[in-house]
Scaffold this motif. Structure first.
Motif, PDB file in Angstrom:
ATOM      1  N   ASN A  78       7.424  10.032   4.284  1.00  0.00           N
ATOM      2  CA  ASN A  78       7.183   9.769   5.713  1.00  0.00           C
ATOM      3  C   ASN A  78       6.656  11.011   6.420  1.00  0.00           C
ATOM      4  O   ASN A  78       5.798  10.910   7.308  1.00  0.00           O
ATOM      5  CB  ASN A  78       8.473   9.282   6.383  1.00  0.00           C
ATOM      6  CG  ASN A  78       8.794   7.850   6.027  1.00  0.00           C
ATOM      7  OD1 ASN A  78       7.898   7.057   5.757  1.00  0.00           O
ATOM      8  ND2 ASN A  78      10.065   7.510   6.012  1.00  0.00           N
ATOM      9  N   TYR A  79       7.163  12.191   6.073  1.00  0.00           N
ATOM     10  CA  TYR A  79       6.647  13.428   6.670  1.00  0.00           C
ATOM     11  C   TYR A  79       5.168  13.616   6.321  1.00  0.00           C
ATOM     12  O   TYR A  79       4.351  13.979   7.172  1.00  0.00           O
ATOM     13  CB  TYR A  79       7.437  14.639   6.169  1.00  0.00           C
ATOM     14  CG  TYR A  79       8.888  14.692   6.613  1.00  0.00           C
ATOM     15  CD1 TYR A  79       9.275  14.221   7.864  1.00  0.00           C
ATOM     16  CD2 TYR A  79       9.872  15.223   5.787  1.00  0.00           C
ATOM     17  CE1 TYR A  79      10.598  14.281   8.263  1.00  0.00           C
ATOM     18  CE2 TYR A  79      11.197  15.280   6.183  1.00  0.00           C
ATOM     19  CZ  TYR A  79      11.558  14.802   7.420  1.00  0.00           C
ATOM     20  OH  TYR A  79      12.871  14.859   7.823  1.00  0.00           O
ATOM     21  N   LEU A  80       4.829  13.360   5.052  1.00  0.00           N
ATOM     22  CA  LEU A  80       3.443  13.553   4.627  1.00  0.00           C
ATOM     23  C   LEU A  80       2.518  12.532   5.279  1.00  0.00           C
ATOM     24  O   LEU A  80       1.357  12.839   5.584  1.00  0.00           O
ATOM     25  CB  LEU A  80       3.339  13.468   3.107  1.00  0.00           C
ATOM     26  CG  LEU A  80       4.019  14.599   2.321  1.00  0.00           C
ATOM     27  CD1 LEU A  80       3.779  14.423   0.829  1.00  0.00           C
ATOM     28  CD2 LEU A  80       3.515  15.968   2.768  1.00  0.00           C
ATOM     29  N   LYS A  81       3.001  11.323   5.496  1.00  0.00           N
ATOM     30  CA  LYS A  81       2.192  10.328   6.229  1.00  0.00           C
ATOM     31  C   LYS A  81       1.850  10.843   7.619  1.00  0.00           C
ATOM     32  O   LYS A  81       0.716  10.698   8.094  1.00  0.00           O
ATOM     33  CB  LYS A  81       2.959   9.006   6.355  1.00  0.00           C
ATOM     34  CG  LYS A  81       2.994   8.157   5.121  1.00  0.00           C
ATOM     35  CD  LYS A  81       3.544   6.760   5.405  1.00  0.00           C
ATOM     36  CE  LYS A  81       4.934   6.793   5.993  1.00  0.00           C
ATOM     37  NZ  LYS A  81       5.519   5.451   6.178  1.00  0.00           N
ATOM     38  N   MET A  82       2.842  11.435   8.285  1.00  0.00           N
ATOM     39  CA  MET A  82       2.617  11.960   9.629  1.00  0.00           C
ATOM     40  C   MET A  82       1.601  13.096   9.600  1.00  0.00           C
ATOM     41  O   MET A  82       0.729  13.199  10.479  1.00  0.00           O
ATOM     42  CB  MET A  82       3.940  12.433  10.219  1.00  0.00           C
ATOM     43  CG  MET A  82       4.069  12.256  11.716  1.00  0.00           C
ATOM     44  SD  MET A  82       3.999  10.533  12.274  1.00  0.00           S
ATOM     45  CE  MET A  82       5.459   9.843  11.504  1.00  0.00           C
ATOM     46  N   VAL A  83       1.681  13.949   8.582  1.00  0.00           N
ATOM     47  CA  VAL A  83       0.723  15.050   8.437  1.00  0.00           C
ATOM     48  C   VAL A  83      -0.692  14.500   8.241  1.00  0.00           C
ATOM     49  O   VAL A  83      -1.664  15.017   8.806  1.00  0.00           O
ATOM     50  CB  VAL A  83       1.129  15.962   7.266  1.00  0.00           C
ATOM     51  CG1 VAL A  83       0.015  16.941   6.924  1.00  0.00           C
ATOM     52  CG2 VAL A  83       2.413  16.720   7.600  1.00  0.00           C
ATOM     53  N   LEU A  84      -0.824  13.433   7.453  1.00  0.00           N
ATOM     54  CA  LEU A  84      -2.145  12.830   7.244  1.00  0.00           C
ATOM     55  C   LEU A  84      -2.723  12.292   8.546  1.00  0.00           C
ATOM     56  O   LEU A  84      -3.920  12.465   8.828  1.00  0.00           O
ATOM     57  CB  LEU A  84      -2.045  11.711   6.202  1.00  0.00           C
ATOM     58  CG  LEU A  84      -3.330  10.907   5.988  1.00  0.00           C
ATOM     59  CD1 LEU A  84      -4.434  11.784   5.416  1.00  0.00           C
ATOM     60  CD2 LEU A  84      -3.088   9.697   5.087  1.00  0.00           C
ATOM     61  N   LEU A  85      -1.908  11.638   9.358  1.00  0.00           N
ATOM     62  CA  LEU A  85      -2.407  11.092  10.625  1.00  0.00           C
ATOM     63  C   LEU A  85      -2.848  12.220  11.559  1.00  0.00           C
ATOM     64  O   LEU A  85      -3.886  12.118  12.224  1.00  0.00           O
ATOM     65  CB  LEU A  85      -1.334  10.227  11.283  1.00  0.00           C
ATOM     66  CG  LEU A  85      -0.939   8.957  10.508  1.00  0.00           C
ATOM     67  CD1 LEU A  85       0.139   8.180  11.269  1.00  0.00           C
ATOM     68  CD2 LEU A  85      -2.147   8.070  10.251  1.00  0.00           C
ATOM     69  N   TRP A  86      -2.067  13.306  11.619  1.00  0.00           N
ATOM     70  CA  TRP A  86      -2.470  14.448  12.442  1.00  0.00           C
ATOM     71  C   TRP A  86      -3.767  15.051  11.919  1.00  0.00           C
ATOM     72  O   TRP A  86      -4.648  15.434  12.706  1.00  0.00           O
ATOM     73  CB  TRP A  86      -1.365  15.510  12.459  1.00  0.00           C
ATOM     74  CG  TRP A  86      -0.270  15.236  13.445  1.00  0.00           C
ATOM     75  CD1 TRP A  86       1.050  14.997  13.179  1.00  0.00           C
ATOM     76  CD2 TRP A  86      -0.390  15.174  14.869  1.00  0.00           C
ATOM     77  NE1 TRP A  86       1.750  14.784  14.333  1.00  0.00           N
ATOM     78  CE2 TRP A  86       0.897  14.893  15.391  1.00  0.00           C
ATOM     79  CE3 TRP A  86      -1.456  15.324  15.758  1.00  0.00           C
ATOM     80  CZ2 TRP A  86       1.142  14.759  16.764  1.00  0.00           C
ATOM     81  CZ3 TRP A  86      -1.216  15.186  17.122  1.00  0.00           C
ATOM     82  CH2 TRP A  86       0.064  14.912  17.608  1.00  0.00           C
ATOM     83  N   SER A  87      -3.920  15.135  10.611  1.00  0.00           N
ATOM     84  CA  SER A  87      -5.148  15.721  10.062  1.00  0.00           C
ATOM     85  C   SER A  87      -6.357  14.846  10.375  1.00  0.00           C
ATOM     86  O   SER A  87      -7.463  15.349  10.587  1.00  0.00           O
ATOM     87  CB  SER A  87      -5.008  15.912   8.544  1.00  0.00           C
ATOM     88  OG  SER A  87      -4.993  14.673   7.860  1.00  0.00           O
TER      89      SER A  87
ATOM     90  N   LEU B  85      -2.063   4.052   8.770  1.00  0.00           N
ATOM     91  CA  LEU B  85      -2.321   4.502   7.404  1.00  0.00           C
ATOM     92  C   LEU B  85      -3.386   3.616   6.747  1.00  0.00           C
ATOM     93  O   LEU B  85      -4.293   4.113   6.068  1.00  0.00           O
ATOM     94  CB  LEU B  85      -1.022   4.455   6.589  1.00  0.00           C
ATOM     95  CG  LEU B  85      -1.072   5.037   5.170  1.00  0.00           C
ATOM     96  CD1 LEU B  85      -1.286   6.541   5.216  1.00  0.00           C
ATOM     97  CD2 LEU B  85       0.207   4.699   4.410  1.00  0.00           C
ATOM     98  N   HIS B  86      -3.294   2.315   6.979  1.00  0.00           N
ATOM     99  CA  HIS B  86      -4.306   1.386   6.448  1.00  0.00           C
ATOM    100  C   HIS B  86      -5.669   1.661   7.068  1.00  0.00           C
ATOM    101  O   HIS B  86      -6.703   1.583   6.392  1.00  0.00           O
ATOM    102  CB  HIS B  86      -3.879  -0.055   6.715  1.00  0.00           C
ATOM    103  CG  HIS B  86      -4.838  -1.073   6.192  1.00  0.00           C
ATOM    104  ND1 HIS B  86      -5.800  -1.667   6.982  1.00  0.00           N
ATOM    105  CD2 HIS B  86      -5.005  -1.586   4.939  1.00  0.00           C
ATOM    106  CE1 HIS B  86      -6.511  -2.504   6.257  1.00  0.00           C
ATOM    107  NE2 HIS B  86      -6.044  -2.477   5.011  1.00  0.00           N
ATOM    108  N   THR B  87      -5.686   2.006   8.363  1.00  0.00           N
ATOM    109  CA  THR B  87      -6.947   2.339   9.020  1.00  0.00           C
ATOM    110  C   THR B  87      -7.574   3.577   8.399  1.00  0.00           C
ATOM    111  O   THR B  87      -8.789   3.637   8.174  1.00  0.00           O
ATOM    112  CB  THR B  87      -6.712   2.571  10.530  1.00  0.00           C
ATOM    113  OG1 THR B  87      -6.191   1.377  11.117  1.00  0.00           O
ATOM    114  CG2 THR B  87      -8.004   2.940  11.235  1.00  0.00           C
TER     115      THR B  87
ATOM    116  N   LEU C 210       0.837  -1.205   0.000  1.00  0.00           N
ATOM    117  CA  LEU C 210       0.000   0.000   0.000  1.00  0.00           C
ATOM    118  C   LEU C 210       0.866   1.248   0.000  1.00  0.00           C
ATOM    119  O   LEU C 210       0.630   2.179  -0.789  1.00  0.00           O
ATOM    120  CB  LEU C 210      -0.922  -0.009   1.222  1.00  0.00           C
ATOM    121  CG  LEU C 210      -1.713   1.281   1.482  1.00  0.00           C
ATOM    122  CD1 LEU C 210      -2.714   1.528   0.361  1.00  0.00           C
ATOM    123  CD2 LEU C 210      -2.416   1.226   2.836  1.00  0.00           C
ATOM    124  N   GLU C 211       1.883   1.286   0.865  1.00  0.00           N
ATOM    125  CA  GLU C 211       2.753   2.454   0.939  1.00  0.00           C
ATOM    126  C   GLU C 211       3.487   2.670  -0.378  1.00  0.00           C
ATOM    127  O   GLU C 211       3.581   3.800  -0.868  1.00  0.00           O
ATOM    128  CB  GLU C 211       3.756   2.282   2.080  1.00  0.00           C
ATOM    129  CG  GLU C 211       4.697   3.471   2.229  1.00  0.00           C
ATOM    130  CD  GLU C 211       5.701   3.284   3.349  1.00  0.00           C
ATOM    131  OE1 GLU C 211       6.009   4.268   4.029  1.00  0.00           O
ATOM    132  OE2 GLU C 211       6.183   2.146   3.529  1.00  0.00           O
TER     133      GLU C 211
END
Length: 436
Positions: free
Chosen positions: A284-293, A247-249, A58-59
């Motif tokens: 990886n930075y953008l993944k973290m931003v998505l989780l925070w959002s 991310l999968h969630t 997926l990643e």
């Protein structure tokens, strides 16, 4: 409005159209990798093969660039019987003071399976006579097994010439890198030995647990601690798989959340890349931003359309670039930007120029990225983004709602939320002049 919506979806459509080809490339390379790891396991059953690669697939499909794929190879070991000891500064990466996630793994005695590991790879004597599992020796043993597996597979014609390159198996690296040929392009796999331990239920330290996520998802994603090599002598806690599980969630939730990540990552790769020898933003930075959002915008009202969803990520990214601080989602005290060789001011300029005029960027092109030197920064937006955040008062939904309103993409009907934004905006108007 319809023309604007069509532009966003046309850009996204091209990105999504490439994913099937990328997945096929990944799966072909993954088949070769699993053949090698099975060869390692056959020679040394203490290294286990984890066949669940759906999260890595997926990643890889989401990411626009050809970033390395991290593959954890579990050690067959009772991790819960190991004791965690603080590392000495001399053994930590770069000699820095040991962090909360860096430790030695002490082997208690007696312990049959642990004694077997010690006999194979050796142990390090700690100050009080304690014996510790040495990541450097585990890596060296795994490297030798990988080389043997490659040679065996070549002799048995299980590999074609050019399928695998082991040129990047460096002695001092904390992962073992292999270049493996997919259906049309090589993929780099970073193989990392991992010790798994059960851990206490995850605590969010003042945050609302599971806010924005399905109930129990944070607990399930973090129920195991994964320790990977940090230096030849120390291990560190890794959030790689927990972040991928989250991310999968997010992928199971309603709204174009992952589509927003896809779109911003394409911009990162195309227009926000490296400059002047400095690294740029990473996936990886953008993944973290998505989780925070996902946590900061828990309402389905925030995720109704693609443009609004992208701006949820954008306002968080802009805030982090402006204050040069991106907190880790699972360990908020950790600043992911700290120590990174990035020109954060230049990156901020590029990201805000897109936020102000996305139409200039929502197109595919080759060669030089879109020009941003003619764009003039908005001093009010910059002052708003740089408000001090020591007490955390500007890391909540109301603050980011103010930013969304600044970019004219708010469109929220919830009366309580609009009231909270208005109250915070009145406070901000009193504070901003003091910053100038």
């Amino acid at each position: 409005m319809e023309a604007n919506t069509s532009l966003w979806h046309s850009y996204l459509g091209v990105i999504v159209s490439r994913e099937r080809e990328r997945l096929e490339n990944f799966q072909r390379a993954e088949d070769i990798l699993l053949t090698l790891l099975e060869g390692v396991h056959a020679r040394e059953p203490r290294f286990l093969v984890d066949y669940a690669r759906n999260l890595e697939a997926l990643e890889f499909a989401l990411c626009a660039s050809e970033d390395a794929v991290t593959v954890e190879m579990p050690l067959r070991i009772e991790g819960d019987t190991l004791q965690l000891l603080a590392c000495q500064p001399r053994d930590t990466p770069g000699g820095h003071p040991p962090g909360l996630s860096t430790c030695y793994l002490e082997v208690p005695s007696p312990g049959t399976d642990l004694e077997d590991w010690i006999s194979v790879v050796g142990a390090m004597e700690h100050g009080d006579g304690a014996r510790c599992l040495v990541p450097g020796k585990v890596l060296q043993h795994l490297k030798e097994l990988l080389v043997s597996a490659i040679v065996h597979c070549q002799r048995c014609f299980l590999l074609q010439p050019g399928d695998v390159s082991a040129e990047n198996l460096r002695e001092d690296a904390m992962e073992l890198s292999l270049l493996i040929r997919g259906s049309w392009k090589n993929i780099r796999f970073d193989i990392v030995p991992v010790v798994r331990r059960q851990q206490e239920p995850f605590q969010l330290q003042g945050r609302q647990i599971d806010r924005g996520f399905p109930e129990g998802s944070l607990q399930r994603a973090t129920e195991q601690a994964h320790f990977v090599p940090a230096s030849p002598h120390c291990w560190r806690s890794s959030a790689h798989l927990p972040i991928l599980r989250l991310l999968h969630t997010v992928d199971t939730l309603k709204g174009p959340r992952l589509d927003s990540l896809r779109l911003l990552d394409q911009l990162r790769d195309q227009d926000w890349g490296e400059e002047g020898g400095r690294s740029g933003l990473t996936f990886n930075y953008l993944k973290m931003v998505l989780l925070w959002s996902t946590e900061l915008f828990p309402s389905l009202e925030d995720w109704q359309d693609l443009e609004g969803s992208v701006y949820r990520l954008l306002v968080i990214l802009l805030r982090c670039l402006a204050i040069q601080h991106l907190p880790h989602f699972l360990n908020p005290e950790e600043n992911l930007f700290q120590g990174a060789a990035m020109d954060l001011a230049s990156l901020y300029h590029k990201v805000e120029s897109f936020a102000r005029d996305p139409r200039r960027f929502l197109r595919f092109h080759f060669g030089h990225p879109a020009r941003t030197d003619s764009w003039k920064a908005d001093p009010n937006t910059r002052a708003l983004l740089q408000l001090p955040s020591e007490d955390g008062s500007y890391w909540d939904t109301a603050y980011f709602d103010v930013l969304l309103n600044q970019f004219q993409v708010y469109r929220i009907q919830d009366s309580a939320r609009r009231s909270a934004m208005s109250q915070l905006l009145s406070k901000i108007r009193q504070e901003i002049p003091q910053q100038s």
